[in-house]
Design an enzyme around this catalytic site. Structure first.
Site, PDB file in Angstrom:
ATOM      1  N   PHE A   1      -2.031   6.568  12.235  1.00 37.57           N
ATOM      2  CA  PHE A   1      -2.417   7.905  11.694  1.00 37.57           C
ATOM      3  C   PHE A   1      -3.583   8.534  12.444  1.00 37.57           C
ATOM      4  O   PHE A   1      -4.037   9.779  12.310  1.00 37.57           O
ATOM      5  CB  PHE A   1      -2.655   8.132  10.362  1.00 37.57           C
ATOM      6  CG  PHE A   1      -3.441   7.018   9.872  1.00 37.57           C
ATOM      7  CD1 PHE A   1      -4.747   7.009   9.865  1.00 37.57           C
ATOM      8  CD2 PHE A   1      -2.647   5.942   9.108  1.00 37.57           C
ATOM      9  CE1 PHE A   1      -5.633   5.822   9.501  1.00 37.57           C
ATOM     10  CE2 PHE A   1      -3.683   5.045   8.707  1.00 37.57           C
ATOM     11  CZ  PHE A   1      -5.018   4.902   8.907  1.00 37.57           C
ATOM     12  N   HIS A   7      -3.847  16.534  -2.518  1.00 44.88           N
ATOM     13  CA  HIS A   7      -4.446  16.329  -1.114  1.00 44.88           C
ATOM     14  C   HIS A   7      -4.183  17.995  -0.270  1.00 44.88           C
ATOM     15  O   HIS A   7      -4.435  18.074   0.615  1.00 44.88           O
ATOM     16  CB  HIS A   7      -3.651  15.546  -0.138  1.00 44.88           C
ATOM     17  CG  HIS A   7      -4.039  14.186  -0.474  1.00 44.88           C
ATOM     18  ND1 HIS A   7      -4.212  13.476  -1.839  1.00 44.88           N
ATOM     19  CD2 HIS A   7      -4.284  13.017   0.363  1.00 44.88           C
ATOM     20  CE1 HIS A   7      -4.670  12.289  -1.602  1.00 44.88           C
ATOM     21  NE2 HIS A   7      -4.731  11.911  -0.591  1.00 44.88           N
ATOM     22  N   ASN A  56       0.800  11.367   5.835  1.00 44.99           N
ATOM     23  CA  ASN A  56       0.194  10.443   6.705  1.00 44.99           C
ATOM     24  C   ASN A  56       0.793  10.598   8.064  1.00 44.99           C
ATOM     25  O   ASN A  56       1.701   9.939   8.765  1.00 44.99           O
ATOM     26  CB  ASN A  56       0.602   8.975   6.325  1.00 44.99           C
ATOM     27  CG  ASN A  56      -0.682   8.447   6.393  1.00 44.99           C
ATOM     28  OD1 ASN A  56      -0.781   7.222   6.171  1.00 44.99           O
ATOM     29  ND2 ASN A  56      -1.841   9.059   6.311  1.00 44.99           N
ATOM     30  N   TYR A  81       0.780  -1.053   0.054  1.00 47.23           N
ATOM     31  CA  TYR A  81       0.071   0.110  -0.104  1.00 47.23           C
ATOM     32  C   TYR A  81       0.818   1.312  -0.034  1.00 47.23           C
ATOM     33  O   TYR A  81       1.906   1.437   0.780  1.00 47.23           O
ATOM     34  CB  TYR A  81      -1.049  -0.197   1.364  1.00 47.23           C
ATOM     35  CG  TYR A  81      -1.791   1.381   1.413  1.00 47.23           C
ATOM     36  CD1 TYR A  81      -2.623   1.518   0.565  1.00 47.23           C
ATOM     37  CD2 TYR A  81      -1.165   2.244   2.264  1.00 47.23           C
ATOM     38  CE1 TYR A  81      -3.376   2.811   0.726  1.00 47.23           C
ATOM     39  CE2 TYR A  81      -1.890   3.414   2.513  1.00 47.23           C
ATOM     40  CZ  TYR A  81      -3.003   3.691   1.753  1.00 47.23           C
ATOM     41  OH  TYR A  81      -3.452   5.190   1.556  1.00 47.23           O
ATOM     42  N   ARG A 111     -13.116  30.269  47.697  1.00 44.80           N
ATOM     43  CA  ARG A 111     -12.502  29.241  48.554  1.00 44.80           C
ATOM     44  C   ARG A 111     -12.144  27.827  47.695  1.00 44.80           C
ATOM     45  O   ARG A 111     -11.481  27.290  48.417  1.00 44.80           O
ATOM     46  CB  ARG A 111     -13.807  28.945  49.561  1.00 44.80           C
ATOM     47  CG  ARG A 111     -13.505  27.905  50.587  1.00 44.80           C
ATOM     48  CD  ARG A 111     -14.868  27.394  51.350  1.00 44.80           C
ATOM     49  NE  ARG A 111     -16.081  28.323  51.199  1.00 44.80           N
ATOM     50  CZ  ARG A 111     -17.343  27.651  51.449  1.00 44.80           C
ATOM     51  NH1 ARG A 111     -17.293  26.225  51.724  1.00 44.80           N
ATOM     52  NH2 ARG A 111     -18.281  28.352  51.156  1.00 44.80           N
ATOM     53  N   GLU A 157     -12.226   4.989   4.649  1.00 45.61           N
ATOM     54  CA  GLU A 157     -12.083   5.826   5.868  1.00 45.61           C
ATOM     55  C   GLU A 157     -13.264   6.280   6.688  1.00 45.61           C
ATOM     56  O   GLU A 157     -13.620   7.082   6.651  1.00 45.61           O
ATOM     57  CB  GLU A 157     -10.771   6.789   5.726  1.00 45.61           C
ATOM     58  CG  GLU A 157      -9.632   6.391   5.032  1.00 45.61           C
ATOM     59  CD  GLU A 157      -9.026   7.466   4.100  1.00 45.61           C
ATOM     60  OE1 GLU A 157      -9.339   8.758   4.451  1.00 45.61           O
ATOM     61  OE2 GLU A 157      -8.098   7.161   3.382  1.00 45.61           O
ATOM     62  N   TYR A 167     -17.599  30.003  46.727  1.00 43.17           N
ATOM     63  CA  TYR A 167     -16.885  29.251  45.979  1.00 43.17           C
ATOM     64  C   TYR A 167     -15.725  29.531  45.279  1.00 43.17           C
ATOM     65  O   TYR A 167     -14.619  29.261  45.128  1.00 43.17           O
ATOM     66  CB  TYR A 167     -17.705  28.160  45.267  1.00 43.17           C
ATOM     67  CG  TYR A 167     -18.599  27.395  45.965  1.00 43.17           C
ATOM     68  CD1 TYR A 167     -18.668  27.484  47.542  1.00 43.17           C
ATOM     69  CD2 TYR A 167     -19.454  26.591  45.558  1.00 43.17           C
ATOM     70  CE1 TYR A 167     -19.627  26.610  48.332  1.00 43.17           C
ATOM     71  CE2 TYR A 167     -20.414  25.665  46.252  1.00 43.17           C
ATOM     72  CZ  TYR A 167     -20.480  25.842  47.472  1.00 43.17           C
ATOM     73  OH  TYR A 167     -21.264  24.804  48.523  1.00 43.17           O
TER      74      TYR A 167
END
Length: 505
Positions: free
Chosen positions: A326, A82, A194, A52, A280, A411, A277
């Site tokens: 990834f 990309h 990646n 791959y 404190r 994916e 609060y």
């Protein structure tokens, strides 16, 4: 010089490199590991094995085989296709962190990339040639594909960079520094993009700022305690030892140290039996924020030294495994945790602001006004703090619980970690402004009480603050004061104001 090994980069070293311009180099042992994994890739290509991303397409195209003569085109096409991020660029320091983290990950020797590419990344860091990387477009699996593609474009001479205060083409900057772009070979484009370096880099910068804010919030809230004649008993060591959380114990100890010689604090029963609060419970709430930040720090330092690309090469190339390192889920959770923790710092700070300005809750002039009615004083500063706190609540919605399938359902589960890291950074900026408002109001309150009665440590902070923001003698454009105080907090070196924070226990 800091030597990168892919194994032991720390947040403290990141701070040196990113904010103190410390230079970096690669260890020879790590470079040798990179060379060996590169030899494995070249063997795979020469033997036309089906692996791959080396001899196949990507994502849903993983079943498409690529001819040997096309493997270089495959990598360049990957980067170009990309690189479709959108929106404003990441801050320069974040983009520089991305380059640094990618180089460090590749030095682990599992990625099959040539040492010359790693050297080029290190050169970008050392010469402050910063890729222009759009912030939006990453799903956080398969890593930060779009942002890291814009980073990789710079290496091949097709992207844009920030260089010496200007935005320009990478080729122009390379020419100024006598750098040649690289031609990506088999697997190298994939190895560069990646990974989780965008979300991690954004997380690193966010964490470093959040850590500083957490310390500042304790010192500012100590001044608020003085401004409200707060009861010091609630910070007694035995109270916090009785519960047992280290971060709560440490927060209380630091506040006791800051206020140790103050003449403005009170004992329980002296003016009132107990405080609200927001005063404190400072150790309990701020301590819980420290617990979250400690978790975030641990996860960031693991991820900074992680191999997060795919496939990974083991046993000198005998084993090549397509996995899922990834996937950004660990950092996505950490970023969401940081969002909530920092938002809560702002939440409790805004409540202290209210106590400082509301005449129904204190004996100070209403809204700290120098002339009641005619002058509004800090009235609308509290509005601003409330608006920022409300905005934080929407940003704090967890990004990590969302997922949208991509790449034709190959994916089918993603982390959205980069969105989480970006939102965390926005929350940190908002929180700093809220703390700046508390700082301004606390300074005004202690002026009414008597600056000479302040503790030594808080008085140093007061003096530094008055260099940024003058006393409120009459109404003015307070947005300018808020921004000056905010910038002052961002650049303030607390170590110069108080004893070393890690020594205050």
């Amino acid at each position: 010089m800091i030597t990168l090994t892919g194994q032991n980069l720390t947040l403290a070293q990141m701070k040196e490199i990113l904010f103190e311009n410390q230079k970096v180099s690669a260890s020879e042992k790590s470079m040798e590991a990179a060379r060996k994994s590169r030899e494995a890739v070249e063997k795979i290509v020469s033997e036309s094995k089906v692996i791959y991303g080396i001899t196949t397409g990507f994502g849903k195209f993983s079943d498409v085989l690529i001819d040997k003569e096309d493997v270089e085109d495959l990598q360049l096409n990957l980067i170009r296709s990309h690189a479709c991020g959108v929106g404003e660029p990441f801050p320069e320091v974040v983009a520089k962190a991305m380059v640094l983290l990618r180089a460090n990950a590749l030095l682990k020797g599992f990625s099959g990339i040539r040492p010359i590419v790693i050297e080029k990344l290190i050169e970008l860091v050392n010469k402050n040639i910063i890729p222009v990387i759009p912030q939006q477009g990453s799903l956080g699996a398969s890593g930060d594909l779009a942002p890291l593609s814009h980073l990789a474009l710079v290496l091949v001479g097709e992207g844009e960079v920030f260089y010496k205060g200007n935005r320009m083409s990478s080729l122009e900057a390379f020419q100024k520094e006598d750098i040649n772009p690289v031609t990506l070979q088999a697997k190298e484009g994939l190895a560069l993009i990646n990974g989780t370096q965008a979300m991690t880099a954004m997380g690193v910068i966010g964490y470093l700022e959040a850590e500083q804010l957490a310390y500042q919030s304790e010192l500012i809230s100590s001044m608020t305690i003085e401004g409200l004649n707060g009861i010091i008993d609630a910070f007694a060591e035995e109270v916090h030892l009785a519960r047992g959380y280290k971060q709560q114990i440490d927060t209380a100890a630091r506040i006791r140290s800051y206020l140790s010689d103050s003449l403005l604090t009170t004992q329980q029963g002296e003016l009132r039996v107990q405080d609200a609060y927001s005063l404190r419970c400072i150790p309990q709430v701020h301590g819980a924020t420290w617990q979250a930040l400690d978790y975030v720090k641990e996860k960031l330092e693991i991820e900074m030294n992680a191999a997060t690309d795919n496939p990974l090469i083991f046993d000198d190339g005998e084993t090549v495994i397509s996995g899922g390192n990834f996937h950004g889920q660990p950092i996505a959770f950490a970023m969401d945790f940081m969002k909530i923790a920092v938002a809560e710092m702002a939440n409790i700070s805004e409540r202290r602001i209210e106590r400082l300005i509301n005449p129904q809750l204190n004996d100070l002039p209403p809204f700290l006004s120098p002339q009641q009615g005619l002058q509004s004083g800090a009235m609308i500063m509290q509005y601003v703090a409330a608006a920022l706190v409300s905005e934080n609540k929407t940003l704090a919605h967890p990004a990590s619980v969302d997922s949208i399938p991509s790449s034709a359902n190959q994916e089918d589960h993603v982390s959205m970690g980069t969105i989480g890291s970006r939102h965390a950074y926005q929350i940190i900026q908002n929180t700093r402004r809220v703390l700046a408002i508390e700082f301004i109001c606390a300074m005004q309150a202690v002026e009414y009480r008597g600056v000479k009665k302040m503790a030594t440590q808080t008085k140093r902070l007061f003096d530094a603050g008055r260099e940024l923001v003058p006393s409120i003698k009459k109404d003015r454009i307070f947005s300018k004061d808020i921004e000056r105080a905010t910038e002052g907090l961002k650049t303030m070196n607390l170590a110069k104001l108080i004893q070393p924070l890690d020594k205050v226990k």
